[in-house]
Design a protein around this motif. Structure first.
Motif, PDB file in Angstrom:
ATOM      1  N   LYS A 116       6.791   2.985 -31.706  1.00  0.00           N
ATOM      2  CA  LYS A 116       6.338   4.239 -31.120  1.00  0.00           C
ATOM      3  C   LYS A 116       5.872   4.023 -29.681  1.00  0.00           C
ATOM      4  N   LYS A 117       5.153   2.946 -29.433  1.00  0.00           N
ATOM      5  CA  LYS A 117       4.711   2.644 -28.073  1.00  0.00           C
ATOM      6  C   LYS A 117       5.902   2.414 -27.155  1.00  0.00           C
ATOM      7  N   LYS A 118       6.891   1.689 -27.665  1.00  0.00           N
ATOM      8  CA  LYS A 118       8.078   1.434 -26.852  1.00  0.00           C
ATOM      9  C   LYS A 118       8.801   2.744 -26.529  1.00  0.00           C
ATOM     10  N   GLN A 119       8.863   3.639 -27.508  1.00  0.00           N
ATOM     11  CA  GLN A 119       9.512   4.928 -27.283  1.00  0.00           C
ATOM     12  C   GLN A 119       8.778   5.726 -26.205  1.00  0.00           C
ATOM     13  N   LEU A 120       7.459   5.731 -26.238  1.00  0.00           N
ATOM     14  CA  LEU A 120       6.685   6.451 -25.232  1.00  0.00           C
ATOM     15  C   LEU A 120       6.837   5.827 -23.851  1.00  0.00           C
ATOM     16  N   GLU A 137       9.153   6.151 -18.344  1.00  0.00           N
ATOM     17  CA  GLU A 137      10.009   5.592 -17.302  1.00  0.00           C
ATOM     18  C   GLU A 137      11.071   6.596 -16.863  1.00  0.00           C
ATOM     19  N   ARG A 138      11.634   7.303 -17.849  1.00  0.00           N
ATOM     20  CA  ARG A 138      12.646   8.303 -17.489  1.00  0.00           C
ATOM     21  C   ARG A 138      12.040   9.427 -16.657  1.00  0.00           C
ATOM     22  N   LYS A 139      10.820   9.820 -16.976  1.00  0.00           N
ATOM     23  CA  LYS A 139      10.175  10.871 -16.207  1.00  0.00           C
ATOM     24  C   LYS A 139       9.884  10.439 -14.780  1.00  0.00           C
ATOM     25  N   ARG A 140       9.528   9.164 -14.618  1.00  0.00           N
ATOM     26  CA  ARG A 140       9.250   8.689 -13.258  1.00  0.00           C
ATOM     27  C   ARG A 140      10.503   8.616 -12.404  1.00  0.00           C
ATOM     28  N   GLY A 171      19.255   0.774 -10.077  1.00  0.00           N
ATOM     29  CA  GLY A 171      19.373  -0.502  -9.373  1.00  0.00           C
ATOM     30  C   GLY A 171      18.131  -1.342  -9.500  1.00  0.00           C
ATOM     31  N   LEU A 172      16.951  -0.719  -9.474  1.00  0.00           N
ATOM     32  CA  LEU A 172      15.709  -1.456  -9.615  1.00  0.00           C
ATOM     33  C   LEU A 172      15.595  -2.063 -10.993  1.00  0.00           C
ATOM     34  N   ARG A 173      16.036  -1.274 -12.022  1.00  0.00           N
ATOM     35  CA  ARG A 173      15.985  -1.816 -13.373  1.00  0.00           C
ATOM     36  C   ARG A 173      16.907  -3.021 -13.516  1.00  0.00           C
ATOM     37  N   SER A 174      18.120  -2.909 -13.021  1.00  0.00           N
ATOM     38  CA  SER A 174      19.080  -3.996 -13.193  1.00  0.00           C
ATOM     39  C   SER A 174      18.645  -5.240 -12.452  1.00  0.00           C
TER      40      SER A 174
END
Length: 608
Positions: free
Chosen positions: A12-16, A21-24, A29-32
């Protein structure tokens, strides 16, 4: 319709986190780039070079990892100080699980309760600790880092080449944490080695003693911490054991939470959790002894009168509770200058460094995780300035605190040195995060074979129809009986949650409510001598003990141990589920004083 799978708290924590992250709107490119850098670092950490040039791959478990959004603008990695331990193989974990189910527990003999430092560390062997290689100011930062990395990999290769994984204990594989120790030793004038009095040999690596007193030429003060968790006679016996084997040591007895000597002993409140919430830091037992040791070491080269005046003010201003166990935390007081040392700046080492620079003595606090380093600093300062937690690895980097204008304290992260200790004992000692253990049942069995857990907690055998009937116990049975008593159930099938129960039992042992104390060699034969020793009588008075507890009082305390554990509310349940246990309460708590008073804690008795 397929059955729904249970959804854990971690999932659940990982899902939140993913949703945030998607909202931000993080860029792909930064993730990769972050993932590629993280993956390359992990691959480099898993590759170990041996001393003869051959490459060996060791699987390392990284614990207490925090969510990261990249390395940041300055290349800072928030996980650089996380714990790194060798990973147990799946076959070994399954083997231990089967043993926990099948192996009948038998009380061990008194000889197995003796810990000798020569058996644990084998002085003179490769069970050393990594040293900082020679360097100079002409070297660049990249050259220095590369040289330290190469030296550290050679050290790991020697240790793993000399001993098998089954014999070696858990020990730190993270170079960044060892760098913190190097920095603390370099900047210190006096080194405090903090140990847990229940098993001080576990926390005392002889290689560190030889390095500090020999190569560095510094004074080493051994702090036997949490003396409220052990019988006074055992405390005095351990003190004389270290004096005999290491004559250059200065030994100090310490506890951050002694009992109020003016408050009558109330067996019904000995183990109440409210007692553990008190934060009477000014009542610490040991600052006066530590001051005398530092005065003897400095020999008048540093003016420590301000420290003595501070201790006098703390003693005069200390207000004991009303006897109900409720204490108020002192918020007001003189400001404490805190310096966070997070960079890799270099300091002159050894004899070239100026001692007592500017009339200030720097005292470095080092030791294993969960021995009470941060609580000791809070006790010396007189109020909370360092966050404390029972989770190993909570202190990530060293910080310095000015106790007085002429005394500076330096808190180092906990470090685990290589040894030949059983890993179950390391878990009970708190050097390995309980929430991260894949198989906690053998550690429970290790504990139950040395103290009567079933009797102390009034457990009923899961297969026993008649409570008075005798049934053989195994580690799994103890965990299942405790889960039944506490109401721990699995989410999917409502079965007894033995894993959660095992974690709960290990936390009770870590907090001192199920006390396992080890003895120095020859303690059983000379137990009467130690009990009548003059220092034992003095310690009894200092700890607030008016005398040995009677049989009736001991039985009441054992009943309270079981009932108080049942009264612990959702706070402990949440800690078990989330695996943090990050409280503002120290592991050495006044409520744990039962450890020195119930008959089972006095290890060496025939019934144990």
């Amino acid at each position: 319709m397929p059955r729904k799978k249970p959804f854990s708290v971690k999932q659940k924590k990982k899902q939140l986190q993913d949703k945030r992250e998607r909202k931000r709107g993080l860029q792909d490119g930064l993730r990769s780039s972050s993932n590629s850098r993280s993956g390359s670092r992990e691959r480099r950490e898993e590759q170990t070079d041996t001393s003869d040039g051959e490459s060996v791959t060791h699987h390392i478990r990284r614990l207490n990892q925090q969510p990261s959004q990249g390395l940041g603008p300055r290349g800072y990695d928030p996980n650089r100080y996380r714990l790194h331990f060798e990973r147990d193989s799946r076959e070994e974990v399954e083997r231990r699980k089967r043993a926990a189910r099948e192996q009948v527990l038998q009380p061990v003999s008194a000889e197995l309760l003796v810990l000798d430092i020569w058996e644990v560390y084998q002085p003179g062997s490769v069970l050393d600790f990594p040293r900082r290689p020679p360097w100079s100011y002409e070297m660049s930062k990249e050259q220095l880092m590369s040289q330290e990395e190469r030296s550290f990999q050679e050290y790991l290769g020697k240790v793993h080449g000399a001993y098998t994984s089954e014999k070696l204990s858990y020990f730190e594989h993270n170079l960044e944490t060892w760098r913190q120790l190097w920095r603390v030793l370099e900047m210190s004038d006096i080194v405090l080695l903090i140990t847990d009095i229940r098993h001080p040999v576990v926390n005392f690596p002889p290689a560190l003693y030889e390095y500090v007193t020999g190569e560095l030429g510094l004074a080493l003060v051994l702090v036997l911490n949490k003396v409220d968790l052990a019988p006074p006679a055992l405390v005095v016996a351990w003190k004389h054991y270290f004096h005999q084997h290491y004559p250059q040591l200065h030994i100090v007895l310490f506890t951050s939470f002694p009992r109020d000597p003016r408050t009558p002993q109330d067996p019904s409140s000995v183990l109440k959790k409210s007692r553990r919430r008190g934060r009477g830091w000014t009542r610490a037992l040991g600052p006066e002894q530590l001051l005398r040791a530092c005065e003897a070491i400095t020999a008048g080269k540093v003016d420590l009168s301000s420290w003595r005046e501070k201790i006098a003010r703390d003693v005069a201003g200390a207000t004991w509770g009303n006897g109900s166990g409720e204490e108020e935390e002192e918020e007001d007081g003189p400001a404490v200058l805190v310096e966070q040392q997070t960079d890799s700046a270099m300091e002159p080492t050894g004899p070239t460094r100026e001692r007592y620079k500017d009339g200030v003595v720097t005292i470095g606090c080092v030791g294993f995780p969960n021995v009470g380093k941060s609580s000791l600093i809070n006790g010396l300062v007189g109020r909370k300035v360092v966050s404390v937690s029972r989770t190993p690895g909570h202190t990530r980097y060293f910080q310095t605190y000015f106790l007085t204008p002429s005394v500076k304290l330096c808190d180092c992260p906990g470090l685990i040195f290589p040894s030949l200790l059983p890993r179950q004992l390391q878990v009970l000692a708190g050097v390995y995060p309980i929430a991260q253990i894949q198989e906690p049942y053998t550690a429970v069995g290790y504990l139950a074979s040395r103290i009567p857990v079933q009797a102390l907690l009034h457990l009923r055998h899961p297969e026993a129809e008649d409570p008075s009937a005798e049934h053989p116990w195994c580690a799994w049975d103890i965990c299942e009986a405790w889960a039944e008593k506490r109401g721990y159930k699995t989410a999917k099938a409502a079965r007894n949650d033995v894993y959660r129960a095992a974690n709960s039992l290990l936390r009770l042992a870590l907090d001192g409510r199920l006390s396992l104390c080890f003895q120095p060699p020859g303690y059983s034969e000379q137990k009467g001598t130690w009990e009548s020793h003059p220092e034992t009588m003095e310690l009894v008075v200092l700890q607030g003990r008016v005398g040995p507890a009677g049989d009736e009082e001991e039985e009441e305390e054992e009943e309270e141990l079981s009932s108080s554990c049942e009264e612990e509310g959702e706070e402990d349940r949440d800690a078990d589920e989330e695996g943090e246990g990050d409280e503002d309460t120290p592991t050495s708590a006044p409520g744990s004083s039962l450890a020195a008073r119930n008959p089972y804690a006095l290890l060496g008795e025939d019934e144990c």
